[in-house]
Scaffold this motif. Structure first.
Motif, mmCIF file in Angstrom:
data_model
loop_
_atom_site.group_PDB
_atom_site.id
_atom_site.type_symbol
_atom_site.label_atom_id
_atom_site.label_comp_id
_atom_site.label_asym_id
_atom_site.label_seq_id
_atom_site.Cartn_x
_atom_site.Cartn_y
_atom_site.Cartn_z
ATOM 1 N N LEU A 162 0.956 -1.307 0.167
ATOM 2 C CA LEU A 162 0.016 -0.122 -0.048
ATOM 3 C C LEU A 162 0.867 1.244 -0.075
ATOM 4 C CD1 LEU A 162 -2.628 -0.902 2.629
ATOM 5 C CD2 LEU A 162 -2.807 -1.363 0.201
ATOM 6 N N THR A 163 0.254 2.380 -0.623
ATOM 7 C CA THR A 163 1.276 3.479 -0.571
ATOM 8 C C THR A 163 1.198 4.346 0.643
ATOM 9 O OG1 THR A 163 -0.888 4.810 -1.172
ATOM 10 C CG2 THR A 163 0.455 3.972 -3.167
ATOM 11 N N ALA A 164 2.007 5.237 1.017
ATOM 12 C CA ALA A 164 2.039 6.057 2.064
ATOM 13 C C ALA A 164 0.635 6.408 2.551
ATOM 14 C CB ALA A 164 2.951 7.102 1.914
ATOM 15 N N LEU A 165 -0.107 7.075 1.409
ATOM 16 C CA LEU A 165 -1.474 7.296 1.822
ATOM 17 C C LEU A 165 -2.444 6.394 2.124
ATOM 18 C CD1 LEU A 165 -3.200 10.247 1.618
ATOM 19 C CD2 LEU A 165 -3.836 9.378 -0.630
ATOM 20 N N GLU A 166 -2.094 5.074 1.326
ATOM 21 C CA GLU A 166 -3.179 4.069 1.954
ATOM 22 C C GLU A 166 -2.769 3.458 3.118
ATOM 23 O OE1 GLU A 166 -4.052 2.581 -2.737
ATOM 24 O OE2 GLU A 166 -2.305 1.995 -1.520
ATOM 25 N N ASN A 167 -1.645 3.611 3.477
ATOM 26 C CA ASN A 167 -1.159 3.060 4.703
ATOM 27 C C ASN A 167 -1.976 3.781 5.997
ATOM 28 O OD1 ASN A 167 1.039 0.976 5.655
ATOM 29 N ND2 ASN A 167 1.504 1.708 3.563
ATOM 30 N N VAL A 168 -1.952 5.253 5.553
ATOM 31 C CA VAL A 168 -2.533 6.157 6.781
ATOM 32 C C VAL A 168 -4.100 5.849 6.581
ATOM 33 C CG1 VAL A 168 -2.755 8.619 7.544
ATOM 34 C CG2 VAL A 168 -0.606 7.733 6.803
ATOM 35 N N ILE A 169 -4.543 5.778 5.377
ATOM 36 C CA ILE A 169 -5.940 5.518 5.465
ATOM 37 C C ILE A 169 -6.553 4.442 6.104
ATOM 38 C CG2 ILE A 169 -7.814 5.012 3.775
ATOM 39 C CD1 ILE A 169 -6.537 7.145 1.919
ATOM 40 N N SER A 170 -5.620 3.197 6.112
ATOM 41 C CA SER A 170 -5.911 1.971 6.835
ATOM 42 C C SER A 170 -6.079 2.104 8.327
ATOM 43 C CB SER A 170 -4.564 0.972 6.442
ATOM 44 O OG SER A 170 -3.735 1.235 7.067
ATOM 45 N N GLY A 171 -5.735 3.221 8.729
ATOM 46 C CA GLY A 171 -5.939 3.493 10.320
ATOM 47 C C GLY A 171 -7.168 4.452 10.576
ATOM 48 N N LEU A 172 -7.952 4.606 9.632
ATOM 49 C CA LEU A 172 -8.828 5.653 9.684
ATOM 50 C C LEU A 172 -10.292 5.173 9.572
ATOM 51 C CD1 LEU A 172 -7.495 8.601 7.455
ATOM 52 C CD2 LEU A 172 -7.994 8.656 9.947
ATOM 53 N N ASP A 173 -10.508 3.581 10.020
ATOM 54 C CA ASP A 173 -11.790 3.240 9.889
ATOM 55 C C ASP A 173 -13.022 3.777 10.694
ATOM 56 O OD1 ASP A 173 -10.853 2.264 12.114
ATOM 57 O OD2 ASP A 173 -11.294 0.191 11.768
ATOM 58 N N HIS A 174 -12.398 4.773 11.734
ATOM 59 C CA HIS A 174 -13.282 5.259 12.661
ATOM 60 C C HIS A 174 -13.953 6.561 12.110
ATOM 61 C CE1 HIS A 174 -9.737 7.295 13.208
ATOM 62 N NE2 HIS A 174 -10.089 8.339 13.684
ATOM 63 N N ILE A 175 -13.661 6.975 10.921
ATOM 64 C CA ILE A 175 -14.246 8.179 10.364
ATOM 65 C C ILE A 175 -15.087 7.839 8.871
ATOM 66 C CG2 ILE A 175 -12.878 9.730 11.543
ATOM 67 C CD1 ILE A 175 -11.502 10.143 8.790
ATOM 68 N N ILE A 229 3.670 -6.351 10.884
ATOM 69 C CA ILE A 229 2.619 -6.195 10.035
ATOM 70 C C ILE A 229 1.435 -6.592 10.338
ATOM 71 C CG2 ILE A 229 2.037 -6.380 7.650
ATOM 72 C CD1 ILE A 229 4.835 -5.982 6.770
ATOM 73 N N PRO A 230 1.075 -7.928 10.688
ATOM 74 C CA PRO A 230 -0.419 -8.066 11.385
ATOM 75 C C PRO A 230 -0.707 -7.334 12.831
ATOM 76 C CG PRO A 230 0.955 -10.099 11.112
ATOM 77 C CD PRO A 230 1.916 -8.882 10.559
ATOM 78 N N ASP A 231 0.480 -7.070 13.526
ATOM 79 C CA ASP A 231 0.265 -6.469 14.894
ATOM 80 C C ASP A 231 -0.279 -4.981 14.611
ATOM 81 O OD1 ASP A 231 1.230 -8.837 15.975
ATOM 82 O OD2 ASP A 231 3.133 -8.254 16.864
ATOM 83 N N ALA A 232 0.607 -4.261 13.609
ATOM 84 C CA ALA A 232 0.141 -3.009 13.213
ATOM 85 C C ALA A 232 -1.234 -2.852 12.616
ATOM 86 C CB ALA A 232 1.207 -2.294 12.367
ATOM 87 N N ALA A 233 -1.613 -3.910 11.904
ATOM 88 C CA ALA A 233 -2.858 -4.047 11.368
ATOM 89 C C ALA A 233 -3.935 -4.155 12.348
ATOM 90 C CB ALA A 233 -3.065 -5.008 10.304
ATOM 91 N N ALA A 234 -3.813 -4.822 13.337
ATOM 92 C CA ALA A 234 -4.635 -5.135 14.400
ATOM 93 C C ALA A 234 -4.916 -3.733 15.242
ATOM 94 C CB ALA A 234 -4.345 -5.809 15.162
ATOM 95 N N CYS A 235 -3.666 -3.101 15.362
ATOM 96 C CA CYS A 235 -3.561 -1.835 16.209
ATOM 97 C C CYS A 235 -4.270 -0.768 15.395
ATOM 98 C CB CYS A 235 -2.515 -1.615 16.485
ATOM 99 S SG CYS A 235 -1.822 -2.628 17.698
ATOM 100 N N CYS A 236 -4.611 -0.891 14.096
ATOM 101 C CA CYS A 236 -5.207 -0.142 13.180
ATOM 102 C C CYS A 236 -6.738 -0.169 13.019
ATOM 103 C CB CYS A 236 -4.523 -0.035 11.689
ATOM 104 S SG CYS A 236 -3.034 0.626 11.429
ATOM 105 N N GLY A 237 -7.274 -1.266 13.976
ATOM 106 C CA GLY A 237 -8.642 -1.492 13.868
ATOM 107 C C GLY A 237 -9.236 -2.725 13.144
ATOM 108 N N MET A 238 -8.185 -3.132 12.372
ATOM 109 C CA MET A 238 -8.772 -4.360 11.288
ATOM 110 C C MET A 238 -9.079 -5.511 11.803
ATOM 111 S SD MET A 238 -6.244 -3.832 8.175
ATOM 112 C CE MET A 238 -5.560 -2.333 7.562
#
Lengths: 372, 226
Positions: free
Chosen positions: A100-113, B117-126
């Motif tokens: 994933l790109t840098a942007l997509e990486n950051v977006i992946s943490g934004l599921d709360h909005i 990587i899976p750890d970070a993904a879990a912490c990203c709420g996935m």
């Protein structure tokens, strides 16, 4: 285990006890807006502790509470998953998703909005961590420092209740590290959440942390403000973990509890310490002094710094290490060696050289008697 | 050129891959991530088809799935069909024989994913499922591709097990490898040569495409941690 009575004003409370697979005992809290450094040697349990806070590992016993939300309690059988804890986590190697790109990486943490707002928010966070114009790059196309920034942006974009940083500066070169220190210090003032940073580098704790805990072999050796821990290590183990090298034997020769002074005898030399623990006259003790408690300055011009502890020494060796000089000096009448790091310009100004007999001064408030 | 056999082989390979690869993804992931007692025995068992002669595997399958066996009787009772000398029996045999070719590359691919990587993904709420679909699967694509190619090609060229379990029934169990053998036995070298050439060209092309795709995918998704 400590009592269940927790203070809700502070933000994160952690009480952990575990025997296997890695023994670990820890009890601390971290307030919102505070940076807590977890310091210790490799394999001491620092990362395990961080993973337990994140919910990636489960401790045997204990409680972890964030604000009013209980994250873990073995007695109440509460165990929130990492997803439920809503944390920002930057692993040691950043854990960026390589496809994933840098942007997509950051977006992946934004599921709360809402989905429609995610891109703009992610771009905003990339800007805030000073990563301009690189949102379309894959992690493999970014430098170490840029990857670290993406990971930080991804963690912060979640608007987490706690930010966890695992050795955040270990995978970048020195120059980048210096820049990132400044950026983290800047971000720190903007964040109103507890920040827990694992590091094995004492300097990072001194530079960035408001509070530190020292962990070794699964045990919490000491906690407090970094400079306080550095100048007042509880015992010799802590002193050595803090990288203090000037640890000596002495005999208690006198105490003045009112003036808060303990007199230590080292050979024929008397040294004053601005601390008065309960010690008997004649008792053998170990004492320590950090580098900043030893003064060389202006001795040659006869203006020795205001201190009663003056020691005669002979310089045994001098090793130039970048901008500083590591000086090894032997005491004149006792077989003990002092190790000091002093700036090169000062060594030059004072004309220090191997074989020179001179005097140093020890600041009595930095002379610290260790617990046996 | 025996088009019917070629078609049958292609069908057998496709069905095997379609059934085996999804199973191999879960087994490979489990073996890559979990530590448990007896894990090396499980891994050794998976590798057995690699070292056993195909005729030996064929023999055991013939005995194990034949009408005298419990499984064979049970299947016959419920479906009225036999597993041996039958296309479905060949599918079962192909799946069993190809387990190491499917599981190994996928397990290795999962093992290359750093825990961070899976750890970070879990912490990203996935959720677990989202991590699997969005993060892990794209990262192990080269491994899946290798498993697909290995299994497909291996089934296409399988001879011993097919002959032992399926015999040589046109349209049912006569795969292209059996057809080549048949042609040689009948001194029809022209047909045998054509079919062999088809398999050779297929093998070389598929390997070239796979290598190139793997390299491209690997380069694009190169893990910056390594």
């Amino acid at each position: 285990m400590p009592t269940r009575n927790v203070d809700l004003e502070t933000h994160l409370h952690c009480q952990i006890e575990q025997v296997s697979p890695i023994p670990l005992i820890a009890n601390f809290s971290c307030k919102a807006g505070e940076v807590l450094a977890v310091v210790g040697p490799s394999g001491g349990g620092k990362t395990t502790l961080l993973r337990m806070i994140a919910g990636l590992s489960v401790p045997e016993k204990g409680r972890i509470q964030c604000g009013e939300q209980q994250w873990f309690d073995d007695e109440l059988r509460i165990k929130l998953s990492p997803q439920q804890r809503h944390i920002g986590y930057v692993p040691q190697h950043f854990g960026l998703f390589p496809h994933l790109t840098a942007l997509e990486n950051v977006i992946s943490g934004l599921d709360h909005i809402p989905k429609s707002e995610r891109k703009a928010r992610a771009l905003d966070w990339l800007e805030r961590v000073n990563l301009h114009g690189l949102p379309a790059r894959l992690p493999a196309q970014l430098s170490g420092g840029q990857r670290q920034r993406v990971a930080l942006a991804r963690a912060l974009a979640r608007e987490p209740s706690v930010l966890l940083l695992d050795e955040p500066f270990s995978a970048v070169d020195r120059e980048t590290r210096e820049r990132l220190y400044i950026e983290l210090a800047r971000l720190k003032s903007q964040l109103s959440i507890p920040v827990i940073m694992v590091t094995h580098d004492m300097n990072e704790a001194l530079l960035l942390a408001d509070k530190m805990i020292l962990i070794s072999q699964g045990n919490m050796l000491q906690q407090g403000e970094p400079f306080e821990v550095l100048s007042h290590p509880r015992n010799e183990t802590v002193a050595r973990q803090m990288g203090l090298r000037n640890i000596f034997n002495a005999e208690v020769s006198g105490r003045d509890a009112e003036a808060n002074i303990t007199w230590l005898k080292m050979g024929e030399q008397i040294i004053a310490s601005d601390s008065a623990p309960e010690l008997a006259i004649g008792q053998q003790v170990r004492w320590v002094i950090p580098n900043q408690g030893i003064r060389f300055n202006a001795i040659s011009s006869g203006r020795l710094c205001r201190s009663i502890n003056k020691l005669d020494i002979v310089i045994e060796s001098m090793l130039v290490m970048g901008e500083s000089v590591r000086v090894k000096a032997r005491m004149a009448d006792v077989d003990e060696v002092f190790n000091m790091d002093i700036p090169s310009h000062l060594a030059e100004k004072l004309s220090l050289k191997t074989g020179l007999a001179t005097t140093i001064a020890l600041k009595s408030e930095q002379v610290h008697i260790l617990e046996s | 050129m025996d088009w019917q056999s070629l078609w049958l082989s292609a069908k057998l390979s496709s069905v095997t891959v379609l059934i085996l690869i999804p199973m191999a993804i879960f087994v490979g992931r489990f073996l890559a991530y979990k530590q448990f007692r007896g894990k090396s025995w499980v891994e050794a068992l998976i590798m057995v088809p690699l070292v056993l002669p195909p005729t030996v595997i064929g023999y055991y399958l013939l005995v194990g799935l034949g009408s005298q066996s419990l499984i064979g009787q049970w299947v016959e009772q419920f479906t009225g069909a036999q597993l041996v000398f039958n296309f479905s029996g060949l599918v079962i045999a192909s799946i069993l024989v190809n387990i190491p070719f499917a599981v190994q590359p996928i397990q290795r691919a999962f093992e290359t994913i750093p825990h961070d990587i899976p750890d970070a993904a879990a912490c990203c709420g996935m959720s677990w499922w989202r991590i699997f679909i969005k993060i892990e699967l794209p990262m192990i694509w080269p491994g899946i591709l290798t498993a697909v190619v290995l299994c497909f090609s291996h089934v296409l060229g399988e001879f011993g097990v097919v002959l032992m379990l399926g015999g040589n029934i046109a349209g049912e169990t006569k795969t292209i490898s059996i057809a080549i053998y048949d042609s040689v036995q009948a001194f029809d070298f022209e047909a045998a040569g054509t079919m062999s050439l088809v398999l050779l060209v297929f093998a070389v092309s598929v390997l070239a495409i796979t290598t190139s795709l793997s390299r491209r995918l690997g380069g694009q998704h190169a893990n910056p941690q390594r």
